[in-house]
Design a protein around this motif. Structure first.
Motif, PDB file in Angstrom:
ATOM      1  N   ARG A 171       0.551  -0.366   0.235  1.00  0.00           N
ATOM      2  CA  ARG A 171      -0.023  -0.393  -0.228  1.00  0.00           C
ATOM      3  C   ARG A 171       1.111   1.083   0.100  1.00  0.00           C
ATOM      4  O   ARG A 171       0.598   2.015  -0.815  1.00  0.00           O
ATOM      5  CB  ARG A 171      -0.978   0.047   1.138  1.00  0.00           C
ATOM      6  N   ALA A 203       1.284   4.217  -2.905  1.00  0.00           N
ATOM      7  CA  ALA A 203       0.814   5.306  -2.879  1.00  0.00           C
ATOM      8  C   ALA A 203       2.052   6.854  -3.311  1.00  0.00           C
ATOM      9  O   ALA A 203       1.474   7.380  -3.212  1.00  0.00           O
ATOM     10  CB  ALA A 203       0.281   6.324  -0.788  1.00  0.00           C
ATOM     11  N   ARG A 260      -5.382   7.038 -10.165  1.00  0.00           N
ATOM     12  CA  ARG A 260      -6.110   6.255  -9.144  1.00  0.00           C
ATOM     13  C   ARG A 260      -5.948   4.890  -9.073  1.00  0.00           C
ATOM     14  O   ARG A 260      -5.872   4.148  -8.840  1.00  0.00           O
ATOM     15  CB  ARG A 260      -8.203   6.169 -10.284  1.00  0.00           C
ATOM     16  N   PRO A 316      -5.475   1.309  -7.318  1.00  0.00           N
ATOM     17  CA  PRO A 316      -7.280   1.133  -6.171  1.00  0.00           C
ATOM     18  C   PRO A 316      -6.824   0.130  -5.216  1.00  0.00           C
ATOM     19  O   PRO A 316      -5.949   0.551  -4.139  1.00  0.00           O
ATOM     20  CB  PRO A 316      -6.355  -0.313  -7.434  1.00  0.00           C
ATOM     21  N   LEU A 317      -8.219   0.173  -3.847  1.00  0.00           N
ATOM     22  CA  LEU A 317      -8.084  -0.507  -2.788  1.00  0.00           C
ATOM     23  C   LEU A 317      -7.762  -1.229  -2.374  1.00  0.00           C
ATOM     24  O   LEU A 317      -8.060  -2.218  -3.346  1.00  0.00           O
ATOM     25  CB  LEU A 317      -9.551   0.018  -2.394  1.00  0.00           C
ATOM     26  N   ILE A 318      -6.886  -1.780  -1.571  1.00  0.00           N
ATOM     27  CA  ILE A 318      -6.575  -3.340  -0.866  1.00  0.00           C
ATOM     28  C   ILE A 318      -7.398  -3.329   0.351  1.00  0.00           C
ATOM     29  O   ILE A 318      -7.297  -3.095   1.297  1.00  0.00           O
ATOM     30  CB  ILE A 318      -5.499  -3.739  -1.111  1.00  0.00           C
ATOM     31  N   THR A 319      -8.763  -3.805   0.328  1.00  0.00           N
ATOM     32  CA  THR A 319      -9.126  -3.881   1.332  1.00  0.00           C
ATOM     33  C   THR A 319      -8.812  -5.797   1.740  1.00  0.00           C
ATOM     34  O   THR A 319      -8.793  -6.608   1.440  1.00  0.00           O
ATOM     35  CB  THR A 319     -10.115  -3.971   0.717  1.00  0.00           C
ATOM     36  N   TYR A 329      -7.857 -10.971   1.499  1.00  0.00           N
ATOM     37  CA  TYR A 329      -7.458  -9.385   0.518  1.00  0.00           C
ATOM     38  C   TYR A 329      -7.964  -9.666  -0.690  1.00  0.00           C
ATOM     39  O   TYR A 329      -7.921 -11.075  -1.139  1.00  0.00           O
ATOM     40  CB  TYR A 329      -5.917  -8.606   1.114  1.00  0.00           C
ATOM     41  N   GLU A 348      -9.850  -3.195  -5.008  1.00  0.00           N
ATOM     42  CA  GLU A 348     -11.108  -3.453  -5.747  1.00  0.00           C
ATOM     43  C   GLU A 348     -10.623  -2.233  -6.300  1.00  0.00           C
ATOM     44  O   GLU A 348      -9.599  -1.453  -6.175  1.00  0.00           O
ATOM     45  CB  GLU A 348     -11.569  -2.904  -4.621  1.00  0.00           C
ATOM     46  N   ASP A 349     -11.228  -1.790  -7.259  1.00  0.00           N
ATOM     47  CA  ASP A 349     -11.261  -0.752  -8.768  1.00  0.00           C
ATOM     48  C   ASP A 349     -11.317   0.892  -7.568  1.00  0.00           C
ATOM     49  O   ASP A 349     -12.036   1.170  -6.646  1.00  0.00           O
ATOM     50  CB  ASP A 349     -11.931  -0.083  -9.429  1.00  0.00           C
ATOM     51  N   GLY A 350     -10.706   1.856  -7.071  1.00  0.00           N
ATOM     52  CA  GLY A 350      -9.956   2.939  -6.805  1.00  0.00           C
ATOM     53  C   GLY A 350     -11.333   3.931  -6.963  1.00  0.00           C
ATOM     54  O   GLY A 350     -11.821   4.651  -7.760  1.00  0.00           O
TER      55      GLY A 350
END
Length: 56
Positions: free
Chosen positions: A24, A28, A39, A41-44, A51, A54-56
């Protein structure tokens, strides 16, 4: 972790958490240094499911 490590492994259980935090952080930093808006991506981490990217 049981599928990745055998029962004799005695290392930290936070290895994957630390690896994902580093990923992460690197994503960033790469986005911040990009000349164009990026943009990320989100790592949830859905509880109990690993894990998810997801599209950011």
């Amino acid at each position: 972790m049981a599928q990745v490590r055998d029962e004799n492994w005695f290392g930290s259980t936070k290895t994957l958490d630390i690896t994902m935090a580093g990923l992460r952080r690197r994503l960033a930093k790469a986005a911040d240094s990009s000349p164009r808006p990026v943009r990320l991506p989100l790592i949830t981490a859905p509880r109990g499911h690993g894990y998810r990217l997801e599209d950011g």
